[in-house]
Write a protein that holds these residues in place. Sequence first.
Motif, short mmCIF file in Angstrom:
data_model
loop_
_atom_site.label_atom_id
_atom_site.label_comp_id
_atom_site.label_asym_id
_atom_site.label_seq_id
_atom_site.Cartn_x
_atom_site.Cartn_y
_atom_site.Cartn_z
N LYS A 1 0.82 -1.21 0.00
CA LYS A 1 0.00 0.00 0.00
C LYS A 1 0.85 1.26 0.00
N LYS A 2 1.94 1.25 0.78
CA LYS A 2 2.80 2.43 0.88
C LYS A 2 3.43 2.76 -0.46
N HIS A 3 3.97 1.77 -1.14
CA HIS A 3 4.67 2.04 -2.39
C HIS A 3 3.70 2.18 -3.57
N HIS B 1 0.96 3.85 -3.23
CA HIS B 1 0.63 5.26 -3.09
C HIS B 1 1.81 6.16 -3.46
N ASP C 1 10.12 8.47 2.30
CA ASP C 1 10.69 7.24 1.71
C ASP C 1 11.68 7.58 0.60
#
Length: 469
Positions: A38-40, A42, A203
Amino acid sequence: MSKRPRDCIICGKPTETGEHVFPSALGGRRKDKGIYCKKHNHGLGSHVDVLQRQLAIFNGLLKVKPDRGDFKPAVILGSDEETYSIEGAEIGHLPDIAAILNEMKIGELSNLEIDPVHIPALKKYAKQMGLELTVIKTTEPVQRYVTEPYGFQLVLGGEDGMRSIAYLALTFVAHYWRDVARLPSLASIKEMLRSGAQYQEDDRVHPPVPAREFVYWSRVIESPPEVIHPTKLGHTIIICISRGRLLAYISLLDALTFIVSLGHVGQHSADRTVIVHVDPLENHFGNDWKVLEFDYALISDFDRDFFTGDIFASGYMHDRMHTVMARVMRHRDKAFAKDALEEFRSFANLGEGRAEKIRVFLKKRSQRLVNHIVRFSQADSRSNPIGVLVRQSAKRCLDGTPLRDDGLTEFGAKVLAETISTLHDQLMSLPDDFTFRDTWFIDFFDGDLAMASVARHLVMARSNLIARR
């Protein structure tokens, strides 16, 4: 076939969401739940945003419908620093909502010159500011004609644009060759994708890794023919392993083309190729992709200097842009003709109301007739006496004071009204069994019929003016 991995190709954490393999905003409809967490998902979406902005003018003209929701007009910055919306054949000016609200005074009535279509946005913005806006009365917006060319700022490539191309290539590799996308040798291109100012700060890789080390402008591959997109208005993505090297070829609209060098994947990786043709104009899942697979390398090694050296200086890029715009405009004209024909056929059995419907029908599309007046005003016809008269008359339609609110002189408004009247009579006189060609309305508004009608009324109006003198 082995089970598809569900670990993120960037960080190895479990994937939680489906990623569009080709960006949804550009017409992509295929999802893969085994590429990014989900983080990457987004974070790397910032690369999609860049690609969407750089292709916005084409998507607006083609009315590309995203996977989620209906088509939304493209928002484009003009060369005059004003903002415009593009929706197929319609180009409109977007008002500065914030500036309008700042000029209004609380508790006082304000007269605004704004298209009613923008009132919902005005109310929404006012609500965000803690204000309640009440519209007491609206009137039909004044018809305004474009008599000067539009100028739009088109930005392609650059560091951010090249990163978006690399992101597209890596996502396709992960979709088709899931094990290859997780090899440690692709760490460098993944770090490049997580660097740059547009990527999320928490990140971000420092210092920024230059995209030009991985992505290069290229020429269209002319052979084999399987590479060329069938519609000439779609996108082609090729991923290829050639002698241990992972390469990708990206062709957007069969004109903006790039080579991506993703890294070395080892000599044990067999040569192979996947070609995907994406049709952004196809709204039905299953018809939007065409996939070809080969057990050999379609792209061999390349010399990066060849692709970047003189692709712009040679005029090649200018030619490609001219070609793709011509294709886009042809498609737009066909879509216009289809819409016009469907509307006109709806008037078939209206009886007495048909004449008024046709008058409104022509008025709505009268910008196309004004376009002929503009062309006549710019034509070099010094060797033709009639042509000189047409040119002088056309210039009188556009130049002079006072100009009406619609952008024409009174003389020009009279010429336009008489042209519409003539075309109205021609449409009214068509028999019920008249056979329309697919592009009949392109000819009617843009072809010889409309041009001859405009030219005739330009000559008549000019002659009448001279006679009265």
